[in-house]
Design a protein around this motif. Structure first.
Motif, PDB file in Angstrom:
ATOM      1  N   ASP A   5      10.711   5.643  -5.269  1.00 38.34           N
ATOM      2  CA  ASP A   5       9.648   6.013  -6.049  1.00 38.34           C
ATOM      3  C   ASP A   5       8.274   5.004  -5.738  1.00 38.34           C
ATOM      4  O   ASP A   5       7.280   5.225  -5.326  1.00 38.34           O
ATOM      5  N   THR A   6       8.834   3.768  -5.788  1.00 42.05           N
ATOM      6  CA  THR A   6       7.988   2.623  -5.731  1.00 42.05           C
ATOM      7  C   THR A   6       7.436   2.446  -4.378  1.00 42.05           C
ATOM      8  O   THR A   6       6.251   2.121  -3.841  1.00 42.05           O
ATOM      9  N   ALA A   7       8.289   2.702  -3.196  1.00 41.69           N
ATOM     10  CA  ALA A   7       7.918   2.770  -1.998  1.00 41.69           C
ATOM     11  C   ALA A   7       7.009   3.824  -1.445  1.00 41.69           C
ATOM     12  O   ALA A   7       5.933   3.532  -0.865  1.00 41.69           O
ATOM     13  N   THR A   8       7.283   5.095  -2.071  1.00 38.94           N
ATOM     14  CA  THR A   8       6.364   6.291  -1.855  1.00 38.94           C
ATOM     15  C   THR A   8       5.091   5.815  -2.315  1.00 38.94           C
ATOM     16  O   THR A   8       3.971   6.244  -1.721  1.00 38.94           O
ATOM     17  N   ALA A   9       4.800   5.285  -3.673  1.00 40.18           N
ATOM     18  CA  ALA A   9       3.687   5.070  -4.153  1.00 40.18           C
ATOM     19  C   ALA A   9       2.847   3.811  -3.371  1.00 40.18           C
ATOM     20  O   ALA A   9       1.632   4.063  -3.205  1.00 40.18           O
ATOM     21  N   PRO A  62      10.014  10.115   1.978  1.00 36.59           N
ATOM     22  CA  PRO A  62       9.426   9.058   2.160  1.00 36.59           C
ATOM     23  C   PRO A  62       9.506   8.263   3.588  1.00 36.59           C
ATOM     24  O   PRO A  62       8.468   7.413   4.088  1.00 36.59           O
ATOM     25  N   VAL A  63      10.502   8.533   4.179  1.00 39.38           N
ATOM     26  CA  VAL A  63      10.735   7.783   5.596  1.00 39.38           C
ATOM     27  C   VAL A  63       9.539   8.306   6.663  1.00 39.38           C
ATOM     28  O   VAL A  63       9.007   7.532   7.316  1.00 39.38           O
ATOM     29  N   ALA A  64       9.448   9.680   6.375  1.00 41.58           N
ATOM     30  CA  ALA A  64       8.115  10.329   7.263  1.00 41.58           C
ATOM     31  C   ALA A  64       6.903   9.585   6.801  1.00 41.58           C
ATOM     32  O   ALA A  64       6.079   9.344   7.900  1.00 41.58           O
ATOM     33  N   LEU A  65       6.620   9.504   5.661  1.00 37.30           N
ATOM     34  CA  LEU A  65       5.431   8.815   4.966  1.00 37.30           C
ATOM     35  C   LEU A  65       5.366   7.292   5.623  1.00 37.30           C
ATOM     36  O   LEU A  65       4.142   6.701   6.106  1.00 37.30           O
ATOM     37  N   ALA A  66       6.467   6.750   5.523  1.00 40.42           N
ATOM     38  CA  ALA A  66       6.412   5.164   6.033  1.00 40.42           C
ATOM     39  C   ALA A  66       6.263   5.167   7.598  1.00 40.42           C
ATOM     40  O   ALA A  66       5.421   4.383   8.193  1.00 40.42           O
ATOM     41  N   ARG A  67       6.658   6.251   8.349  1.00 37.24           N
ATOM     42  CA  ARG A  67       6.299   6.214   9.904  1.00 37.24           C
ATOM     43  C   ARG A  67       4.833   6.632  10.146  1.00 37.24           C
ATOM     44  O   ARG A  67       4.198   5.884  10.904  1.00 37.24           O
ATOM     45  N   MET A  68       4.160   7.447   9.174  1.00 36.22           N
ATOM     46  CA  MET A  68       2.946   7.691   9.275  1.00 36.22           C
ATOM     47  C   MET A  68       2.063   6.617   8.700  1.00 36.22           C
ATOM     48  O   MET A  68       0.996   6.035   9.662  1.00 36.22           O
ATOM     49  N   LEU A 101       9.672  -3.167   7.181  1.00 38.29           N
ATOM     50  CA  LEU A 101      10.745  -3.647   6.407  1.00 38.29           C
ATOM     51  C   LEU A 101      11.207  -2.552   5.462  1.00 38.29           C
ATOM     52  O   LEU A 101      12.144  -1.931   5.295  1.00 38.29           O
ATOM     53  N   VAL A 102      10.172  -1.792   4.613  1.00 37.67           N
ATOM     54  CA  VAL A 102      10.293  -0.537   3.960  1.00 37.67           C
ATOM     55  C   VAL A 102      11.070   0.634   4.549  1.00 37.67           C
ATOM     56  O   VAL A 102      11.871   1.148   4.230  1.00 37.67           O
ATOM     57  N   GLU A 103      10.284   0.668   5.912  1.00 33.97           N
ATOM     58  CA  GLU A 103      10.798   2.006   6.519  1.00 33.97           C
ATOM     59  C   GLU A 103      12.299   1.617   7.156  1.00 33.97           C
ATOM     60  O   GLU A 103      13.155   2.683   7.129  1.00 33.97           O
TER      61      GLU A 103
END
Length: 132
Positions: free
Chosen positions: A23-27, A47-53, A108-110
């Motif tokens: 949740d915090t990573a996505t936000a 969220p991993v797709a969001l991290a990549r983008m 790191l988050v990804e």
């Protein structure tokens, strides 16, 4: 006891393995991409797709800042006084450093979201294990 996070871990993101990590990573990641990205539910579901983008978006910003720094004197030399150009270059230096730090945090988050040792390393799918 607090969970270990590597140097450069974003303060806004809870450590991997905690209840609110995703949740915090996505936000946090949504704050780093254009606001229009919030319209796409797929980025909240994965969220991993969001991290990549976010990684690609911020990496493009780093590239743009580097290009701007390299060309500022030539592009602005006849319209901005020398002290103004130095201030522009200083802005690029500061913003470039901030963006590079942000990019490292995203990586790191990804990595943690992927549960592997390094982002985009398909042969290296080791789980992310916080060290004490």
């Amino acid at each position: 006891m607090s969970a270990y996070v590597p140097p450069g871990w974003p303060a806004q993101v809870h450590p991997p393995g905690t209840d609110r990590f995703e949740d915090t990573a996505t936000a946090w990641l949504l704050e780093l991409v254009p606001p229009e990205y919030r319209r796409y539910g797929v980025l909240r579901r994965y969220p991993v797709a969001l991290a990549r983008m976010a990684r690609h978006h911020v990496n493009a910003s780093v590239d743009a800042a580097r290009a701007g720094f390299r060309t500022a004197r030539v592009d602005l030399g006849d319209v901005v006084p020398p002290h103004g150009i130095e201030a522009v270059l200083d802005t690029y230096r500061r913003e470039g450093a901030r963006l590079v730090g942000l990019l490292q945090g995203i990586e790191l988050v990804e990595t943690a979201l992927r549960g592997q040792a390094r982002p985009d390393a398909p042969g290296d799918r080791r789980p992310f294990t916080p060290k004490l």
